[in-house]
Motif scaffolding. Structure first.
Motif, PDB file in Angstrom:
ATOM      1  N   LEU A  19       0.855  -1.181   0.000  1.00  0.00           N
ATOM      2  CA  LEU A  19       0.000   0.000   0.000  1.00  0.00           C
ATOM      3  C   LEU A  19       0.893   1.234   0.000  1.00  0.00           C
ATOM      4  O   LEU A  19       1.550   1.534   0.998  1.00  0.00           O
ATOM      5  N   ALA A  20       0.942   1.913  -1.123  1.00  0.00           N
ATOM      6  CA  ALA A  20       1.754   3.122  -1.221  1.00  0.00           C
ATOM      7  C   ALA A  20       1.123   4.229  -0.386  1.00  0.00           C
ATOM      8  O   ALA A  20      -0.059   4.172  -0.017  1.00  0.00           O
ATOM      9  N   ARG A  21       1.908   5.251  -0.104  1.00  0.00           N
ATOM     10  CA  ARG A  21       1.394   6.354   0.715  1.00  0.00           C
ATOM     11  C   ARG A  21       0.239   7.075   0.027  1.00  0.00           C
ATOM     12  O   ARG A  21      -0.606   7.657   0.678  1.00  0.00           O
ATOM     13  N   SER A  22       0.236   7.039  -1.267  1.00  0.00           N
ATOM     14  CA  SER A  22      -0.865   7.652  -2.006  1.00  0.00           C
ATOM     15  C   SER A  22      -1.162   6.795  -3.228  1.00  0.00           C
ATOM     16  O   SER A  22      -0.299   6.115  -3.766  1.00  0.00           O
ATOM     17  N   GLY A  23      -2.386   6.820  -3.649  1.00  0.00           N
ATOM     18  CA  GLY A  23      -2.741   6.065  -4.840  1.00  0.00           C
ATOM     19  C   GLY A  23      -3.187   4.649  -4.537  1.00  0.00           C
ATOM     20  O   GLY A  23      -3.409   4.257  -3.393  1.00  0.00           O
ATOM     21  N   GLU A  24      -3.319   3.853  -5.598  1.00  0.00           N
ATOM     22  CA  GLU A  24      -3.835   2.509  -5.491  1.00  0.00           C
ATOM     23  C   GLU A  24      -2.769   1.556  -4.955  1.00  0.00           C
ATOM     24  O   GLU A  24      -1.576   1.853  -4.994  1.00  0.00           O
ATOM     25  N   PRO A  25      -3.190   0.376  -4.484  1.00  0.00           N
ATOM     26  CA  PRO A  25      -2.221  -0.618  -4.016  1.00  0.00           C
ATOM     27  C   PRO A  25      -1.309  -1.073  -5.148  1.00  0.00           C
ATOM     28  O   PRO A  25      -1.695  -1.068  -6.319  1.00  0.00           O
ATOM     29  N   VAL A  26      -0.100  -1.477  -4.773  1.00  0.00           N
ATOM     30  CA  VAL A  26       0.895  -1.896  -5.748  1.00  0.00           C
ATOM     31  C   VAL A  26       1.025  -3.412  -5.706  1.00  0.00           C
ATOM     32  O   VAL A  26       1.417  -3.978  -4.685  1.00  0.00           O
ATOM     33  N   TRP A  27       0.679  -4.075  -6.818  1.00  0.00           N
ATOM     34  CA  TRP A  27       0.900  -5.515  -6.935  1.00  0.00           C
ATOM     35  C   TRP A  27       1.212  -5.820  -8.380  1.00  0.00           C
ATOM     36  O   TRP A  27       0.469  -5.492  -9.296  1.00  0.00           O
ATOM     37  N   ASP A  28       2.358  -6.438  -8.579  1.00  0.00           N
ATOM     38  CA  ASP A  28       2.901  -6.613  -9.913  1.00  0.00           C
ATOM     39  C   ASP A  28       2.133  -7.607 -10.767  1.00  0.00           C
ATOM     40  O   ASP A  28       2.330  -7.670 -11.985  1.00  0.00           O
ATOM     41  N   ASP A  29       1.249  -8.386 -10.175  1.00  0.00           N
ATOM     42  CA  ASP A  29       0.481  -9.374 -10.930  1.00  0.00           C
ATOM     43  C   ASP A  29      -1.010  -9.053 -10.923  1.00  0.00           C
ATOM     44  O   ASP A  29      -1.847  -9.950 -11.042  1.00  0.00           O
ATOM     45  N   ALA A  30      -1.336  -7.781 -10.804  1.00  0.00           N
ATOM     46  CA  ALA A  30      -2.746  -7.378 -10.723  1.00  0.00           C
ATOM     47  C   ALA A  30      -3.526  -7.785 -11.971  1.00  0.00           C
ATOM     48  O   ALA A  30      -4.681  -8.227 -11.879  1.00  0.00           O
ATOM     49  N   GLU A  31      -2.917  -7.650 -13.141  1.00  0.00           N
ATOM     50  CA  GLU A  31      -3.617  -7.980 -14.385  1.00  0.00           C
ATOM     51  C   GLU A  31      -3.903  -9.477 -14.479  1.00  0.00           C
ATOM     52  O   GLU A  31      -4.971  -9.888 -14.958  1.00  0.00           O
ATOM     53  N   LEU A  32      -2.962 -10.300 -14.021  1.00  0.00           N
ATOM     54  CA  LEU A  32      -3.185 -11.743 -14.009  1.00  0.00           C
ATOM     55  C   LEU A  32      -4.388 -12.090 -13.143  1.00  0.00           C
ATOM     56  O   LEU A  32      -5.256 -12.885 -13.530  1.00  0.00           O
ATOM     57  N   HIS A  33      -4.446 -11.502 -11.953  1.00  0.00           N
ATOM     58  CA  HIS A  33      -5.571 -11.760 -11.048  1.00  0.00           C
ATOM     59  C   HIS A  33      -6.878 -11.223 -11.631  1.00  0.00           C
ATOM     60  O   HIS A  33      -7.931 -11.882 -11.531  1.00  0.00           O
ATOM     61  N   ARG A  34      -6.834 -10.050 -12.225  1.00  0.00           N
ATOM     62  CA  ARG A  34      -8.052  -9.461 -12.784  1.00  0.00           C
ATOM     63  C   ARG A  34      -8.619 -10.337 -13.898  1.00  0.00           C
ATOM     64  O   ARG A  34      -9.825 -10.622 -13.937  1.00  0.00           O
ATOM     65  N   THR A  35      -7.758 -10.773 -14.791  1.00  0.00           N
ATOM     66  CA  THR A  35      -8.198 -11.603 -15.914  1.00  0.00           C
ATOM     67  C   THR A  35      -8.780 -12.927 -15.435  1.00  0.00           C
ATOM     68  O   THR A  35      -9.826 -13.378 -15.925  1.00  0.00           O
ATOM     69  N   ALA A  36      -8.113 -13.555 -14.478  1.00  0.00           N
ATOM     70  CA  ALA A  36      -8.586 -14.840 -13.963  1.00  0.00           C
ATOM     71  C   ALA A  36      -9.930 -14.683 -13.257  1.00  0.00           C
ATOM     72  O   ALA A  36     -10.841 -15.503 -13.437  1.00  0.00           O
ATOM     73  N   GLN A  37     -10.073 -13.630 -12.476  1.00  0.00           N
ATOM     74  CA  GLN A  37     -11.315 -13.419 -11.737  1.00  0.00           C
ATOM     75  C   GLN A  37     -12.480 -13.139 -12.680  1.00  0.00           C
ATOM     76  O   GLN A  37     -13.598 -13.640 -12.477  1.00  0.00           O
ATOM     77  N   LEU A  38     -12.240 -12.386 -13.729  1.00  0.00           N
ATOM     78  CA  LEU A  38     -13.304 -12.074 -14.676  1.00  0.00           C
ATOM     79  C   LEU A  38     -13.739 -13.313 -15.452  1.00  0.00           C
ATOM     80  O   LEU A  38     -14.918 -13.458 -15.796  1.00  0.00           O
ATOM     81  N   SER A  39     -12.802 -14.219 -15.732  1.00  0.00           N
ATOM     82  CA  SER A  39     -13.134 -15.402 -16.517  1.00  0.00           C
ATOM     83  C   SER A  39     -13.916 -16.436 -15.718  1.00  0.00           C
ATOM     84  O   SER A  39     -14.764 -17.142 -16.267  1.00  0.00           O
ATOM     85  N   ASP A  40     -13.653 -16.534 -14.413  1.00  0.00           N
ATOM     86  CA  ASP A  40     -14.322 -17.539 -13.578  1.00  0.00           C
ATOM     87  C   ASP A  40     -14.250 -17.095 -12.118  1.00  0.00           C
ATOM     88  O   ASP A  40     -13.354 -17.514 -11.379  1.00  0.00           O
ATOM     89  N   PRO A  41     -15.169 -16.236 -11.683  1.00  0.00           N
ATOM     90  CA  PRO A  41     -15.091 -15.688 -10.324  1.00  0.00           C
ATOM     91  C   PRO A  41     -15.022 -16.745  -9.231  1.00  0.00           C
ATOM     92  O   PRO A  41     -14.221 -16.637  -8.306  1.00  0.00           O
TER      93      PRO A  41
END
Length: 459
Positions: A19-41
């Motif tokens: 969690l950065a001091r400002s802005g959104e959380p930082v996670w280098d694999d966010a797109e991988l998680h987003r794609t997987a969750q959208l395909s099969d929650p």
């Protein structure tokens, strides 16, 4: 969703969620998680429950599952996601779960399921009292985001006013009577406008309104500086294992130990029924796999071993064979290098693989200690040519080791094939999930198994 790739990532990518001091959380694999969750929650969320998934990956799944909308999902799926969410919140170290919940605030995720989850974590966590003392500001941030700052503070004020009024009239009574009075006061307040507001805004999300009101008072009370926060999860997702300091052929699980005694000439009349009982216990509650699985079993001399390690590796490999035979609807074994009880010579793993593929399986499992004494490198060469020959059957390798600390880097006959080591019967839960994830029927088996785990079954 690419289940085997995602599961491998979940078990190997151990990078904190920041969690950065400002802005959104930082996670280098966010797109991988987003794609997987959208395909099969549901499948994505359930995958986090598989044994061996890393805590930071489970925290990511918790974050992504809560941050995503549930519009369009049926009630059964929503109920499953709610159970997974609760399992993750209470199965993770509190700091990991709290990081995910704080990230929701940064993402401005304010779905109704987020409200329920945050209220459950803040007010129903088994270690809530200690967490409130140690992490009060962070919990207040999460709570006020979930309910809305105005609503959260109004609920706290109503509860405080009710408690003060009750304590004033019960000041001379015993502690038990005071607690009963507080409960009565809350009930009485519920009859008025304030009580209806409290119920509508907060108490309807809680399983124990009395306990929730007590903890909410503590949440908005003055804190104590320097109180240590709980570190361990109250309901660990993976069983806590204690392994013996010295590994022997007979302390690596009941199935393997019984097999060792059989191979050493023990009484089959007594050991046979015991073996069957241990296999039944290991597979009890697991769904059947509606698939054809072929095992290439290395039965060469190295699998038998010698000295203090004699029969250790072979017994564990055969233990896996017996478990698979109970679970798989169609199961074929191709032995190479001798026989189970009379290992001899070297194993021709490449020919064994071709024989296994000839049975038309959905999945081929190569079980070996890694020593390819017959034409070294042949298995790797054959495996590499399969795609060019139009063979799409998934092939995985399971490396049988003596201890979890064995270095298998120099005894891996086909590094390009998906592989996993195992040395103890306790490894089977994670091994089966990883193995079956590589074939389509296994993905459904994995879903059914994790759903059973949520309902209190076994994995």
């Amino acid at each position: 969703m690419d289940t085997p790739t995602l599961l491998h990532h979940f078990r190997t990518h151990d990078v904190p969620l920041v969690l950065a001091r400002s802005g959104e959380p930082v996670w280098d694999d966010a797109e991988l998680h987003r794609t997987a969750q959208l395909s099969d929650p549901e499948g994505y969320a359930l995958l986090a429950l598989v044994p061996g998934v890393l805590p930071w990956q489970r925290a990511r799944v918790l974050l992504r599952t809560l941050a995503a909308t549930q519009d369009g999902l049926d009630e059964r799926t929503r109920a499953a996601l709610a159970k997974v969410t609760r399992a993750l919140m209470f199965g993770l170290p509190p700091a990991y779960a709290l990081t995910a919940l704080l990230a929701l605030r940064r993402l401005r995720a304010n779905h109704k399921h987020v409200t329920r989850a945050v209220v459950a974590f803040v007010l129903e966590h088994p270690e809530a009292d200690a967490l409130i003392e140690a992490r009060r500001p962070a919990l207040v941030d999460c709570f006020e985001h979930a309910l809305g700052k105005t609503t959260a503070r109004a609920c706290a004020r109503l509860i405080a006013e009710t408690a003060e009024a009750t304590q004033a009239t019960q000041a001379t009574e015993a502690t038990e009577a005071t607690q009963a009075g507080e409960t009565a006061g809350i009930t009485e307040t519920a009859k008025g406008d304030g009580g209806r507001y409290l119920h509508r805004s907060l108490l309807r999300f809680t399983a124990d309104p009395v306990l929730a009101t007590k903890r909410l008072r503590a949440l908005y009370a003055p804190g104590t500086y320097g109180v240590p926060a709980p570190q361990e999860p109250p309901a660990p997702l993976d069983p806590v294992r204690e392994y013996p300091p010295i590994v022997t052929p007979t302390n690596r699980g009941d199935i393997a130990a019984t097999l060792v005694h059989l191979y050493q000439g023990g009484p089959a009349a007594e050991l046979g029924p015991a073996l069957a009982g241990y296999v039944a216990a290991a597979t009890r509650g697991l769904p059947r796999l509606d698939a054809s699985v072929a095992m290439v079993l290395d039965t060469s001399g190295s699998m038998r071993g010698y000295g203090e390690r004699e029969w250790a590796v072979m017994s564990q490999a055969v233990a896996l064979r017996l478990v698979l035979a109970e679970i798989c609807d169609r199961f074929t074994v191709v032995e190479t290098g001798g026989s189970e009880r009379a290992p001899m010579g070297s194993a021709d793993l490449a020919c064994g693989l071709l024989d296994a593929l000839g049975t038309g399986p959905d999945l081929v499992v190569v079980v070996t200690d890694g020593y390819e004494n017959h034409l070294p490198g042949d298995l790797a060469r054959v495996a590499s040519t399969l795609p060019r020959a139009g063979v799409t059957t998934p092939v995985v390798r399971c490396l049988a080791a003596f201890t979890r600390g064995d270095d298998l880097t120099l005894r891996d006959p086909a590094p390009a094939l998906p592989g996993q080591a195992f040395w103890h019967q306790d490894d089977f839960a994670g091994l089966l999930a990883w193995m079956f994830a590589h074939c389509a029927p296994g993905v459904e088996w994995l879903r059914a198994t994790m759903l059973g785990r949520l309902e209190g079954g076994r994995t």
